[in-house]
Design a protein around this motif. Structure first.
Motif: not given
Length: 308
Positions: A274-284
């Motif tokens: 869940a943490l890895v998936d969340f990080s992949q949606n962050l921009v800049d």
């Protein structure tokens, strides 16, 4: 017998207190140090670590509580306890007027060691810390790492049972730090008991069998590094740097824990994916996913605010 303690305990501390006028520096501190272990004493600046060490070494009288070392009360057995203790202070205090070998020889004379025993011991100590070829060199020709290793060799000249290391690797480069770590492991294998203070949490996590965290003079936590990480932290951490104000904290799962520090946000969770998936949606934003460490425990217990 009065003052006698369990043979499995080398340092016995109960409800230890130290007061300076109206200020309490150490309050009700209790712990035991078993022999042949590396025991860590951790805390932020001003937490009471130095005061505790000074009481353990008989350099400052306690205001209350019990403090036994080698089964003797520190006040009654100070001289004998000192004979069986080696100290590596925060700052190297080697004598610049003497050579490497002479520094060990002079220090050994303070313990009234037999000259033959002392002269036979010095070459082995210098070889252990990699300084035998520099035995006749002056102190001012040594690097910072060499001086630190010599200070460690000096602390061993009386063949102590208890070795007190007060921030032994501060200011050293990675190569010198790893050599000191290797020497500490070697000391433990030879049966020494080590009391370590350090601001490097990686160092404490690598070296300590057990440790305590103190703050404002009081015990905050005690256990092995693994036990403390399991008790006080989730398994995974996501460090986020950048415009973290854009992240809606209220939309995160309730099971996640958050900590902010300036332009950084730390997310703690027991769900790696869940943490890895969340990080992949962050921009800049810069993201770093890692396992929780002793540093996370330390910061949770003592806070992220700067200390004096």
């Amino acid at each position: 017998m009065p003052g006698q303690i369990d043979a499995t305990v080398l340092v016995h501390c109960r409800d230890l207190c130290k007061r300076f006028d109206s200020k309490t520096a150490v309050s009700g501190l209790s712990f035991d140090i078993p022999p042949r272990t590396c025991f860590g004493l951790l805390g932020p600046n001003g937490a009471g670590k130095t005061t505790t060490l000074r009481m353990l070494l008989g350099q400052s009288p306690r205001s209350g509580g019990i403090l036994d070392v080698f089964g003797q009360d520190i006040n009654r057995g100070r001289r004998e306890i000192r004979q069986r203790t080696g100290i590596v202070p925060q700052a190297d205090n080697l004598d610049p007027d003497f050579t490497v070998r002479e520094n060990l020889s002079m220090y050994g004379s303070y313990f009234r060691l037999d000259p033959k025993v002392l002269n036979g011991r010095i070459p082995g100590l210098l070889e252990m810390v990699g300084l035998l070829p520099r035995a006749n060199d002056r102190i001012n020709t040594l690097s910072g790492g060499m001086k630190r290793r010599l200070t460690l060799a000096r602390a061993l000249v009386n063949d102590p049972q208890l070795l007190v290391l007060d921030e032994p690797t501060t200011g050293l480069d990675p190569q010198a730090r790893h050599m000191i770590w290797s020497l500490i492991h070697q000391m433990k294998r030879t049966g020494k008991t080590i009391l370590l203070t350090t601001h490097y949490m990686e160092e404490a996590e690598r070296l300590c069998d057990e440790l305590i965290v103190i703050d404002e003079g009081s015990l905050q936590a005690q256990g092995s590094p693994t036990e403390l990480i399991d008790q006080y932290c989730e398994t995974d951490v996501l460090e986020i740097r950048g415009n973290v104000n854009e992240i809606r904290i209220d939309t995160l799962p309730d099971s996640w824990r958050t900590e902010g520090a300036g332009e950084s946000l730390y997310l703690y969770a027991n769900d790696t994916k869940a943490l890895v998936d969340f990080s992949q949606n962050l921009v800049d934003m810069v993201c770093l996913h890692r396992r929780a460490s002793l540093e996370d425990v330390f910061l949770r217990l003592t806070g992220r605010a700067l200390r004096g």
